[in-house]
Design a protein around this motif. Structure first.
Motif, PDB file in Angstrom:
ATOM      1  N   ASP A  36      -3.289 -12.583   0.121  1.00 57.51           N
ATOM      2  CA  ASP A  36      -3.441 -11.141   0.327  1.00 57.51           C
ATOM      3  C   ASP A  36      -2.347 -10.373  -0.411  1.00 57.51           C
ATOM      4  N   PHE A  37      -2.701  -9.231  -0.985  1.00 61.71           N
ATOM      5  CA  PHE A  37      -1.721  -8.321  -1.572  1.00 61.71           C
ATOM      6  C   PHE A  37      -1.883  -7.015  -0.804  1.00 61.71           C
ATOM      7  N   VAL A  38      -0.993  -6.818   0.160  1.00 62.08           N
ATOM      8  CA  VAL A  38      -1.108  -5.676   1.059  1.00 62.08           C
ATOM      9  C   VAL A  38      -0.183  -4.555   0.608  1.00 62.08           C
ATOM     10  N   THR A  39      -0.730  -3.364   0.445  1.00 63.87           N
ATOM     11  CA  THR A  39       0.149  -2.220   0.193  1.00 63.87           C
ATOM     12  C   THR A  39       0.269  -1.444   1.498  1.00 63.87           C
ATOM     13  N   ILE A  40       1.440  -0.861   1.704  1.00 62.94           N
ATOM     14  CA  ILE A  40       1.652  -0.155   2.962  1.00 62.94           C
ATOM     15  C   ILE A  40       2.261   1.213   2.687  1.00 62.94           C
ATOM     16  N   ILE A  41       1.628   2.229   3.271  1.00 58.85           N
ATOM     17  CA  ILE A  41       2.115   3.594   3.085  1.00 58.85           C
ATOM     18  C   ILE A  41       2.371   4.240   4.440  1.00 58.85           C
ATOM     19  N   GLY A  42       3.016   5.383   4.418  1.00 57.33           N
ATOM     20  CA  GLY A  42       3.352   6.102   5.640  1.00 57.33           C
ATOM     21  C   GLY A  42       4.487   7.057   5.369  1.00 57.33           C
ATOM     22  N   GLY A  43       4.595   8.091   6.200  1.00 53.66           N
ATOM     23  CA  GLY A  43       5.599   9.128   5.974  1.00 53.66           C
ATOM     24  C   GLY A  43       7.016   8.611   6.160  1.00 53.66           C
ATOM     25  N   ILE A 209       5.633  -1.973   0.153  1.00 56.94           N
ATOM     26  CA  ILE A 209       5.735  -0.595   0.616  1.00 56.94           C
ATOM     27  C   ILE A 209       5.763   0.318  -0.598  1.00 56.94           C
ATOM     28  N   THR A 210       5.044   1.430  -0.499  1.00 54.04           N
ATOM     29  CA  THR A 210       5.146   2.415  -1.574  1.00 54.04           C
ATOM     30  C   THR A 210       5.021   3.811  -0.974  1.00 54.04           C
ATOM     31  N   HIS A 211       5.537   4.761  -1.706  1.00 53.23           N
ATOM     32  CA  HIS A 211       5.410   6.146  -1.271  1.00 53.23           C
ATOM     33  C   HIS A 211       4.258   6.813  -2.025  1.00 53.23           C
ATOM     34  N   ASN A 212       3.703   6.062  -2.945  1.00 54.86           N
ATOM     35  CA  ASN A 212       2.735   6.642  -3.853  1.00 54.86           C
ATOM     36  C   ASN A 212       1.321   6.184  -3.502  1.00 54.86           C
ATOM     37  N   MET A 213       0.496   7.127  -3.030  1.00 57.67           N
ATOM     38  CA  MET A 213      -0.857   6.780  -2.588  1.00 57.67           C
ATOM     39  C   MET A 213      -1.697   6.198  -3.709  1.00 57.67           C
ATOM     40  N   GLU A 214      -1.519   6.753  -4.899  1.00 58.96           N
ATOM     41  CA  GLU A 214      -2.274   6.249  -6.045  1.00 58.96           C
ATOM     42  C   GLU A 214      -1.975   4.765  -6.262  1.00 58.96           C
ATOM     43  N   ASP A 215      -0.669   4.437  -6.237  1.00 55.01           N
ATOM     44  CA  ASP A 215      -0.274   3.036  -6.427  1.00 55.01           C
ATOM     45  C   ASP A 215      -0.827   2.168  -5.309  1.00 55.01           C
ATOM     46  N   ALA A 216      -0.779   2.712  -4.093  1.00 56.38           N
ATOM     47  CA  ALA A 216      -1.255   1.941  -2.946  1.00 56.38           C
ATOM     48  C   ALA A 216      -2.734   1.622  -3.092  1.00 56.38           C
ATOM     49  N   LEU A 217      -3.459   2.549  -3.687  1.00 53.50           N
ATOM     50  CA  LEU A 217      -4.896   2.325  -3.885  1.00 53.50           C
ATOM     51  C   LEU A 217      -5.159   1.427  -5.088  1.00 53.50           C
ATOM     52  N   LYS A 218      -4.332   1.623  -6.117  1.00 54.78           N
ATOM     53  CA  LYS A 218      -4.529   0.894  -7.369  1.00 54.78           C
ATOM     54  C   LYS A 218      -4.226  -0.601  -7.221  1.00 54.78           C
ATOM     55  N   TYR A 219      -3.147  -0.912  -6.528  1.00 54.21           N
ATOM     56  CA  TYR A 219      -2.725  -2.316  -6.436  1.00 54.21           C
ATOM     57  C   TYR A 219      -3.171  -2.931  -5.114  1.00 54.21           C
ATOM     58  N   ALA A 236      -9.589  -3.205   3.693  1.00 55.86           N
ATOM     59  CA  ALA A 236      -9.434  -4.343   2.795  1.00 55.86           C
ATOM     60  C   ALA A 236     -10.613  -4.479   1.855  1.00 55.86           C
ATOM     61  N   ARG A 237     -10.401  -5.238   0.801  1.00 61.48           N
ATOM     62  CA  ARG A 237     -11.431  -5.667  -0.148  1.00 61.48           C
ATOM     63  C   ARG A 237     -12.324  -4.525  -0.628  1.00 61.48           C
ATOM     64  N   GLU A 238     -13.648  -4.723  -0.558  1.00 60.95           N
ATOM     65  CA  GLU A 238     -14.563  -3.728  -1.155  1.00 60.95           C
ATOM     66  C   GLU A 238     -14.287  -2.334  -0.600  1.00 60.95           C
ATOM     67  N   GLU A 239     -14.077  -2.291   0.705  1.00 56.37           N
ATOM     68  CA  GLU A 239     -13.850  -0.998   1.331  1.00 56.37           C
ATOM     69  C   GLU A 239     -12.642  -0.294   0.711  1.00 56.37           C
ATOM     70  N   LYS A 240     -11.601  -1.081   0.426  1.00 53.07           N
ATOM     71  CA  LYS A 240     -10.409  -0.498  -0.179  1.00 53.07           C
ATOM     72  C   LYS A 240     -10.680  -0.117  -1.640  1.00 53.07           C
ATOM     73  N   ALA A 241     -11.379  -0.983  -2.339  1.00 55.86           N
ATOM     74  CA  ALA A 241     -11.637  -0.750  -3.753  1.00 55.86           C
ATOM     75  C   ALA A 241     -12.363   0.577  -3.977  1.00 55.86           C
ATOM     76  N   ASP A 242     -13.200   0.949  -3.030  1.00 58.98           N
ATOM     77  CA  ASP A 242     -13.973   2.175  -3.191  1.00 58.98           C
ATOM     78  C   ASP A 242     -13.253   3.417  -2.699  1.00 58.98           C
ATOM     79  N   LEU A 243     -12.080   3.232  -2.123  1.00 58.02           N
ATOM     80  CA  LEU A 243     -11.385   4.337  -1.463  1.00 58.02           C
ATOM     81  C   LEU A 243     -10.735   5.306  -2.469  1.00 58.02           C
ATOM     82  N   SER A 244     -10.813   6.603  -2.148  1.00 57.60           N
ATOM     83  CA  SER A 244     -10.081   7.594  -2.940  1.00 57.60           C
ATOM     84  C   SER A 244      -9.009   8.208  -2.057  1.00 57.60           C
ATOM     85  N   VAL A 245      -8.110   8.983  -2.682  1.00 57.03           N
ATOM     86  CA  VAL A 245      -7.040   9.594  -1.905  1.00 57.03           C
ATOM     87  C   VAL A 245      -7.610  10.469  -0.788  1.00 57.03           C
TER      88      VAL A 245
END
Ligand SMILES: Nc1ncnc2c1ncn2[C@@H]1O[C@H](COP(=O)(O)OP(=O)(O)OP(=O)(O)O)[C@@H](O)[C@H]1O
Ligand SMILES: [Mg+2]
Lengths: 268, 297
Positions: A36-43, A209-219, A236-245
């Motif tokens: 798994d390659f998990v990206t994590i975002i949050g304020g 961890i990233t602060h950048n939503m684009e990166d979180a979605l991209k990677y 995860a997976r397909e659901e994540k791949a289709d996600l936009s900001v």
């Protein structure tokens, strides 16, 4: 699939019993599988770094359990967990010993989690060739500077080196805490690309961890959003791949009952 | 000429102490004052054992071991009980004052009638000064060689990493607490060894001979650093020896100028102050001399 990391009902409160008491992690349940390659975002202050730190063992949890590769490590110290875990930190100064040379740093990384022996040379001749080969992959010309002090390197070079050190011995889990945040946009992008490459090559189980939503979605193939000490989004997976900001913002709103529009930091 | 010779031989004996101080002060980044107690500890143990008929070699090694023990205590106070380093040193050094008095039984133990490492050498026909010089060269060579090899082993590298970056070291699986304790032990072992050698040179152990140890150690280190700010570890150890010799020469010069021996400690402090401020003065001077563009520092 094999579970690499498993957190069960993890709680962490800082400064217990003082007026500053701060309940940061509020019952985290999380399982990460092999590859798994998990990206994590949050304020800011959501508890992202705290989550990473309790996985690495910087400080103990108050409640709950942590298992690495099926073994419970809740009470184990950071040194003991290091065998399984590679880490790159936000501050480029944290990941390397700046007073030591590049080859000395790599030699230490090559012995991560192993017993340090008194009658073995710290750096063996055969290892130098290996270090050079590895450094070449960074394309930063560091392979000709084995004897340079790490303190002389730029922030980006250090983060690339730290990434190499963290993965020199293949870790079961790679923890990245905003490891490009201190770099200029161009360097940040190239270190991220390198990260992605290294992770893909060795199929590393990664938590970034990233602060950048684009990166979180991209990677990555899974995205987690932390809010107020809880996981509020986990796709995860397909659901994540289709996600936009904007999908992400909607999802956040639905799950946390709060609006993100004024939380500009999350969008930064 | 004889001043240069005696300063050099004394400098060599002091250098072992300075290298000990360097291990904690620079390599582990800890300000350890245990030195003020472990230096006379080495002298006390060695003197008492010599008086009791021990061989000078074994007495000297035992003195070193006593220093290792003192370092172990300081190391544990600092790493296990989490007492700040500065306080740790003050605690151990204070405790050692009583312990040293107990070991010696009085404030001063004379060993002039006993065999020492130095009399072993004078017995071969060397003059006292030359004997001290030879002893100093042998001791310093052994110490530097062993340390140089040690700090290039996996273990030694881990100690250096610990002092340089604790978080990184732990993330790489280094038991930083253990490394610190071992650094403390090595450091104070060397300092006690230096005390034992110096005592044999002086012909007596004195309860107050530790006063100012740390200042001499730091001055030797910093003189070396002022001359060559950036060099590798092996060369650094050699520079500390040169620093210690230069320091002795400065002291000898100050005495020649007619300063009373009782004022020496004041001058030691002044010399160290000058050395400590040297990097700043150098930067300021360069800034003054060079136009801003060419400035490198
Ligand atoms: N070692 C610590 N001691 C006390 N409080 C801490 C400690 N580490 C974190 N905290 C507190 O825990 C809260 C969460 O911090 P954390 O660093 O996990 O947030 P984060 O999500 O990583 O934020 P950021 O995006 O700003 O890095 C903050 O209020 C912080 O002050
Ligand atoms: Mg953080």
């Amino acid at each position: 699939m094999e579970k690499v990391l498993e957190l069960k009902k993890v709680h962490k409160t800082f400064e217990v019993g003082t007026p500053n008491e701060n309940h940061v992690l509020k019952g985290i349940d999380l399982t990460i599988h092999q590859g798994d390659f998990v990206t994590i975002i949050g304020g800011n202050g959501a508890g992202k770094s705290t989550l990473l730190n309790i996985i690495a063992g910087n400080f103990p949890v108050d409640e709950g359990t942590i298992s690495l590769k099926g073994q419970e490590v809740t009470k184990k110290k950071m040194e003991a967990r290091s065998k399984e875990i590679g880490r790159v930190f936000q501050d480029p100064r944290t990941g390397t010993a700046t007073g030591l040379t590049i080859e000395e740093n790599l030699a230490l990384a090559l012995r991560r989690g192993k017993h340090k022996r008194l009658f073995k040379m710290g750096i063996r001749k055969t290892e130098k060739e290996f270090f050079k080969e590895q450094l070449k992959r960074l394309e930063l010309n560091l392979e000709n500077r084995l004897k340079s002090e790490v303190g002389l390197l730029s922030g980006g070079q250090r983060q690339a080196l730290t990434l190499l050190m963290a993965t020199l011995v293949t870790p079961q889990l790679l923890l990245l805490d905003e490891h490009t945040a201190a770099l200029d946009p161009k360097t940040s992008a190239s270190v991220l690309a390198l990260t992605n490459q290294v992770v893909a090559e060795s199929q590393l189980t990664t938590f970034m961890i990233t602060h950048n939503m684009e990166d979180a979605l991209k990677y990555g193939n899974r995205l987690i959003m932390l809010h107020d000490g809880k996981i509020v989004v986990d796709v995860a997976r397909e659901e994540k791949a289709d996600l936009s900001v904007s999908d992400l913002l909607t999802l956040f709103h639905k799950n946390s009952g709060e609006s993100l529009t004024d939380d500009s930091l999350l969008l930064a | 000429m004889s001043i240069i010779l005696s300063s050099t031989s004394q400098g060599l004996l002091w250098a072992i102490m300075a290298i000990g101080v360097y291990l904690t002060f620079r390599i582990l980044d800890i300000a350890d004052l245990t030195a003020e107690g472990s230096f006379p500890l080495g002298a006390a143990v060695c003197a008492q054992l010599l008086v009791n008929g021990w061989s000078p070699l074994w007495a000297t090694l035992a003195a070193m071991l006593a220093g290792v023990l003192a370092g172990w205590v300081s190391g544990l106070l600092h790493t296990v009980l989490k007492i700040p380093a500065l306080l740790t040193g003050i605690l151990t050094m204070t405790a050692l004052y009583s312990i040293n008095l107990r070991i010696m039984g009085k404030a001063n133990v004379n060993i002039q009638m006993n065999d020492t490492l130095i009399t072993w050498l004078t017995d071969t026909g060397l003059s006292k000064n030359n004997a001290v010089l030879v002893l100093g060269i042998i001791a310093v060579t052994i110490v530097i060689t062993i340390l140089y090899l040690f700090f290039n082993t996996e273990f030694g590298l881990s100690i250096r990493a610990t002092g340089n970056n604790e978080e990184m070291s732990r993330a790489n699986g280094i038991k930083t607490g253990v490394m610190r304790v071992i650094g403390y032990m090595l450091s104070n072992g060397l300092i006690a060894l230096s005390g034992a050698l110096m005592m044999q040179n002086n012909g007596y152990a004195d309860i107050n001979m530790g006063i100012g140890t740390i200042v001499i150690g730091l001055a030797s280190i910093i003189i070396g650093e002022v001359i060559f700010p950036k060099i590798t570890l092996g060369k650094r150890l050699v520079m500390i020896v040169i620093g210690a010799i230069i320091y002795r020469l400065i002291i000898a010069a100050v005495l020649e100028l007619g300063v009373a021996p009782t004022d020496l400690k004041l001058f030691s402090a002044i010399i160290l102050t000058i050395c400590l401020s040297a990097p700043l003065v150098r930067t300021k001077l360069l800034a003054f001399i060079l136009p801003s563009k060419e400035r490198k520092v």
